[in-house]
Design an enzyme around this catalytic site. Structure first.
Site, PDB file in Angstrom:
ATOM      1  N   ILE A   1      -6.166   0.185  11.893  1.00  0.00           N
ATOM      2  CA  ILE A   1      -4.827   0.374  12.472  1.00  0.00           C
ATOM      3  C   ILE A   1      -4.158   1.595  11.855  1.00  0.00           C
ATOM      4  O   ILE A   1      -3.301   2.201  12.469  1.00  0.00           O
ATOM      5  CB  ILE A   1      -3.915  -0.870  12.284  1.00  0.00           C
ATOM      6  CG1 ILE A   1      -3.639  -1.166  10.807  1.00  0.00           C
ATOM      7  CG2 ILE A   1      -4.494  -2.079  12.986  1.00  0.00           C
ATOM      8  CD1 ILE A   1      -2.484  -2.140  10.599  1.00  0.00           C
ATOM      9  N   ASP A   2      -4.567   1.975  10.635  1.00  0.00           N
ATOM     10  CA  ASP A   2      -3.888   3.077   9.919  1.00  0.00           C
ATOM     11  C   ASP A   2      -4.175   4.444  10.537  1.00  0.00           C
ATOM     12  O   ASP A   2      -3.448   5.406  10.281  1.00  0.00           O
ATOM     13  CB  ASP A   2      -4.330   3.103   8.450  1.00  0.00           C
ATOM     14  CG  ASP A   2      -4.122   1.771   7.751  1.00  0.00           C
ATOM     15  OD1 ASP A   2      -3.263   0.997   8.191  1.00  0.00           O
ATOM     16  OD2 ASP A   2      -4.842   1.497   6.769  1.00  0.00           O
TER      17      ASP A   2
ATOM     18  N   MET B   1       2.899  -1.055   8.923  1.00  0.00           N
ATOM     19  CA  MET B   1       1.779  -0.809   8.010  1.00  0.00           C
ATOM     20  C   MET B   1       1.296   0.643   8.122  1.00  0.00           C
ATOM     21  O   MET B   1       1.936   1.461   8.776  1.00  0.00           O
ATOM     22  CB  MET B   1       0.642  -1.777   8.331  1.00  0.00           C
ATOM     23  CG  MET B   1       0.858  -3.166   7.766  1.00  0.00           C
ATOM     24  SD  MET B   1      -0.621  -4.176   8.062  1.00  0.00           S
ATOM     25  CE  MET B   1      -0.313  -5.518   6.931  1.00  0.00           C
TER      26      MET B   1
ATOM     27  N   ARG C   1      -0.852   1.835   5.258  1.00  0.00           N
ATOM     28  CA  ARG C   1      -1.285   2.183   3.896  1.00  0.00           C
ATOM     29  C   ARG C   1      -0.591   3.472   3.459  1.00  0.00           C
ATOM     30  O   ARG C   1       0.630   3.502   3.476  1.00  0.00           O
ATOM     31  CB  ARG C   1      -2.811   2.316   3.838  1.00  0.00           C
ATOM     32  CG  ARG C   1      -3.378   1.881   2.488  1.00  0.00           C
ATOM     33  CD  ARG C   1      -4.878   1.894   2.484  1.00  0.00           C
ATOM     34  NE  ARG C   1      -5.441   0.748   3.149  1.00  0.00           N
ATOM     35  CZ  ARG C   1      -5.715  -0.409   2.555  1.00  0.00           C
ATOM     36  NH1 ARG C   1      -5.469  -0.551   1.278  1.00  0.00           N
ATOM     37  NH2 ARG C   1      -6.237  -1.401   3.227  1.00  0.00           N
TER      38      ARG C   1
ATOM     39  N   GLU D   1       5.012   1.597   5.399  1.00  0.00           N
ATOM     40  CA  GLU D   1       4.930   0.815   4.151  1.00  0.00           C
ATOM     41  C   GLU D   1       4.604   1.654   2.921  1.00  0.00           C
ATOM     42  O   GLU D   1       4.984   1.300   1.805  1.00  0.00           O
ATOM     43  CB  GLU D   1       3.877  -0.289   4.288  1.00  0.00           C
ATOM     44  CG  GLU D   1       2.460   0.242   4.492  1.00  0.00           C
ATOM     45  CD  GLU D   1       1.381  -0.834   4.453  1.00  0.00           C
ATOM     46  OE1 GLU D   1       1.690  -2.001   4.179  1.00  0.00           O
ATOM     47  OE2 GLU D   1       0.206  -0.483   4.703  1.00  0.00           O
TER      48      GLU D   1
ATOM     49  N   ARG E   1      19.808  -4.322   9.005  1.00  0.00           N
ATOM     50  CA  ARG E   1      18.833  -5.393   8.768  1.00  0.00           C
ATOM     51  C   ARG E   1      17.424  -4.814   8.819  1.00  0.00           C
ATOM     52  O   ARG E   1      17.184  -3.815   9.503  1.00  0.00           O
ATOM     53  CB  ARG E   1      18.916  -6.472   9.871  1.00  0.00           C
ATOM     54  CG  ARG E   1      20.224  -7.200   9.954  1.00  0.00           C
ATOM     55  CD  ARG E   1      20.374  -8.222   8.814  1.00  0.00           C
ATOM     56  NE  ARG E   1      21.561  -9.025   8.997  1.00  0.00           N
ATOM     57  CZ  ARG E   1      22.793  -8.685   8.628  1.00  0.00           C
ATOM     58  NH1 ARG E   1      23.010  -7.495   8.057  1.00  0.00           N
ATOM     59  NH2 ARG E   1      23.810  -9.495   8.833  1.00  0.00           N
TER      60      ARG E   1
ATOM     61  N   ARG F   1      -2.237  -6.276  13.251  1.00  0.00           N
ATOM     62  CA  ARG F   1      -3.704  -6.299  13.233  1.00  0.00           C
ATOM     63  C   ARG F   1      -4.290  -7.346  14.173  1.00  0.00           C
ATOM     64  O   ARG F   1      -5.477  -7.284  14.516  1.00  0.00           O
ATOM     65  CB  ARG F   1      -4.189  -6.580  11.808  1.00  0.00           C
ATOM     66  CG  ARG F   1      -3.936  -5.427  10.899  1.00  0.00           C
ATOM     67  CD  ARG F   1      -4.963  -5.176   9.851  1.00  0.00           C
ATOM     68  NE  ARG F   1      -5.649  -6.273   9.271  1.00  0.00           N
ATOM     69  CZ  ARG F   1      -5.787  -6.473   7.956  1.00  0.00           C
ATOM     70  NH1 ARG F   1      -5.213  -5.638   7.112  1.00  0.00           N
ATOM     71  NH2 ARG F   1      -6.505  -7.455   7.503  1.00  0.00           N
TER      72      ARG F   1
HETATM   73  O1  F6P Z   1      -5.849  -0.828   6.210  1.00  0.00           O
HETATM   74  C1  F6P Z   1      -5.293  -1.749   7.088  1.00  0.00           C
HETATM   75  C2  F6P Z   1      -4.121  -2.459   6.443  1.00  0.00           C
HETATM   76  O2  F6P Z   1      -3.586  -3.363   7.382  1.00  0.00           O
HETATM   77  C3  F6P Z   1      -3.044  -1.556   5.889  1.00  0.00           C
HETATM   78  O3  F6P Z   1      -2.200  -1.040   6.898  1.00  0.00           O
HETATM   79  C4  F6P Z   1      -2.365  -2.475   4.924  1.00  0.00           C
HETATM   80  O4  F6P Z   1      -1.748  -1.754   3.888  1.00  0.00           O
HETATM   81  C5  F6P Z   1      -3.511  -3.284   4.389  1.00  0.00           C
HETATM   82  O5  F6P Z   1      -4.563  -3.192   5.321  1.00  0.00           O
HETATM   83  C6  F6P Z   1      -3.195  -4.741   4.172  1.00  0.00           C
HETATM   84  O6  F6P Z   1      -4.290  -5.317   3.556  1.00  0.00           O
HETATM   85  P1  F6P Z   1      -4.487  -6.889   3.396  1.00  0.00           P
HETATM   86  O7  F6P Z   1      -4.810  -7.440   4.756  1.00  0.00           O
HETATM   87  O8  F6P Z   1      -5.607  -7.009   2.454  1.00  0.00           O
HETATM   88  O9  F6P Z   1      -3.186  -7.432   2.903  1.00  0.00           O
END
Ligand code: F6P
Length: 355
Positions: free
Chosen positions: A141-142, A184, A186, A237, A269, A278
């Site tokens: 997704i990133d 999200m 990363r 994030e 908010r 995901r």
């Molecule tokens: O790499 C995909 C991702 O969903 C990132 O966007 C997010 O930071 C991370 O994985 C979350 O990881 P986990 O599912 O291990 O909490």
């Protein structure tokens, strides 16, 4: 290389929508060539089981709703580094040789690895000593896999985040509030940027770009003519926490929301979207990309290729050497088309590249 007769397919790293479309297409294409296909469960973890945790893939188990189904029918993992594998006593041992031995023991002659840049690095290292040919299919997704404009799963995440903005817009309007949406990604801001543009955000804050909260507040006041009005802010994030915000336990979206409320006097908010991005049914483009990538992976193996990753480049399915991918994640470029689009739309996207 001789053409393989038996191949393995696995998914590795965090899941996303569209993985099953890749598995389906690769299996169809391989079975169509008369090859035998084995699904390896839970990334490399299933190969460390005795016996290895595998499932035959064929026309029968591809039927039904596989194309529409989210997640991965093979399971996946982000844990258990085979080069430092944690034992029951907590001691770490190198079990990479066991992974290789399991693949060879199963008679698998080539692999399709569906993963992000971390998985490409992992399998490049795992498979090279055994000289097992493999082709990677980028998913996350990133959208931070180098060398491909889009990875499988990205557009579903953008869709979910964009729809969240649609919903936040109506409640923001009713209460004349700032609504912050944390997405999200990363360390990359692709989801934030694409969803922010699609969902009509006023501000998009990404890890790649420095931001100034006073400038953000001034932008908010400008677009609202200094009256409480609906404002949509997307925060990735991975954004660096503002120095003035010390509540380490709050999410970055909450931190930005609190600061904007303080600086503008407008009610604010925050919603943290999390793993909703995901899960669930893949959007059509992820199914198209997954199908095209899966089929291409098999064509590459059939052509005797090794250590290639399929990629979407300039509107076409293409492929690149995995050595171009293993250098690490990619980031939103300051002068990329979507950044230029955002700036032309008058969206606040920061003060320039982050230090
Ligand atoms: O790499 C995909 C991702 O969903 C990132 O966007 C997010 O930071 C991370 O994985 C979350 O990881 P986990 O599912 O291990 O909490």
């Amino acid at each position: 290389m001789t053409k393989p007769k038996k191949i393995g397919i696995l998914t590795s790293g965090g899941d996303c929508a569209g993985l099953n479309a890749v598995i389906r297409a690769a299996t169809e294409a391989a079975v169509g060539r008369g090859w035998e296909v084995v699904g390896l469960r839970n990334g490399h973890l299933g190969l460390l089981n005795t016996p290895p945790d595998v499932v035959p893939l064929n026309a029968d188990n591809l039927r039904g709703d596989m194309l529409r189904a989210g997640g991965t029918i093979l399971g996946t993992t982000t844990k258990g580094d085979p080069f430092a594998y944690p034992g029951p006593d907590g001691k770490k041992t190198d079990r990479s040789g066991d992974v290789l031995a399991a693949i060879q023991g199963l008679g698998i002659e080539a692999l399709v690895v569906i993963g992000g840049d971390g998985s490409m690095r992992l399998f490049d290292r795992l498979l090279s000593p055994g000289n097992i040919p493999w082709v990677g299919v980028p998913k996350t997704i990133d959208n931070d896999v180098p060398g491909t404009e889009f990875a499988v799963g990205f557009f579903t995440a953008v869709e979910i985040a964009g729809q969240a903005l649609d919903r936040l817009a109506t409640t923001a309007a009713s209460h004349r509030r700032i609504m912050v949406l944390e997405v999200m990604g990363r360390d990359s801001g692709y989801i934030a940027l694409f969803a922010g543009i699609a969902g009509g955000a006023d501000v998009i804050l990404m890890p790649e770009f420095a931001y100034d909260l006073d400038a953000v507040a001034a932008h908010v006041r400008r677009v609202t003519h200094d009256r409480p009005s609906p404002v949509l802010v997307v925060v990735a994030e991975g954004l660096k926490r503002p120095a003035s915000e010390r509540r380490e336990k709050s999410s970055i979206g909450d931190a930005i929301s609190a600061e904007l409320q303080k600086r503008t006097g407008f009610d604010s908010r925050c919603t943290v979207l999390g793993h909703l991005q995901r899960g669930g049914t893949p959007v059509m483009f992820d199914r198209i990309l997954g199908s095209a990538f899966g089929a291409r992976a098999i064509s590459l193996l059939a052509a005797g290729e090794n250590r290639r990753m399929v990629a979407w480049r300039g509107g076409r399915v293409s492929d690149i050497p995995t050595t171009d991918v293993t250098s690490g994640p990619s980031f939103v470029g300051a002068d990329s088309q979507m950044m230029r689009t955002a700036r032309r739309l008058g969206i606040y996207v920061g003060e320039g590249p982050a230090a």
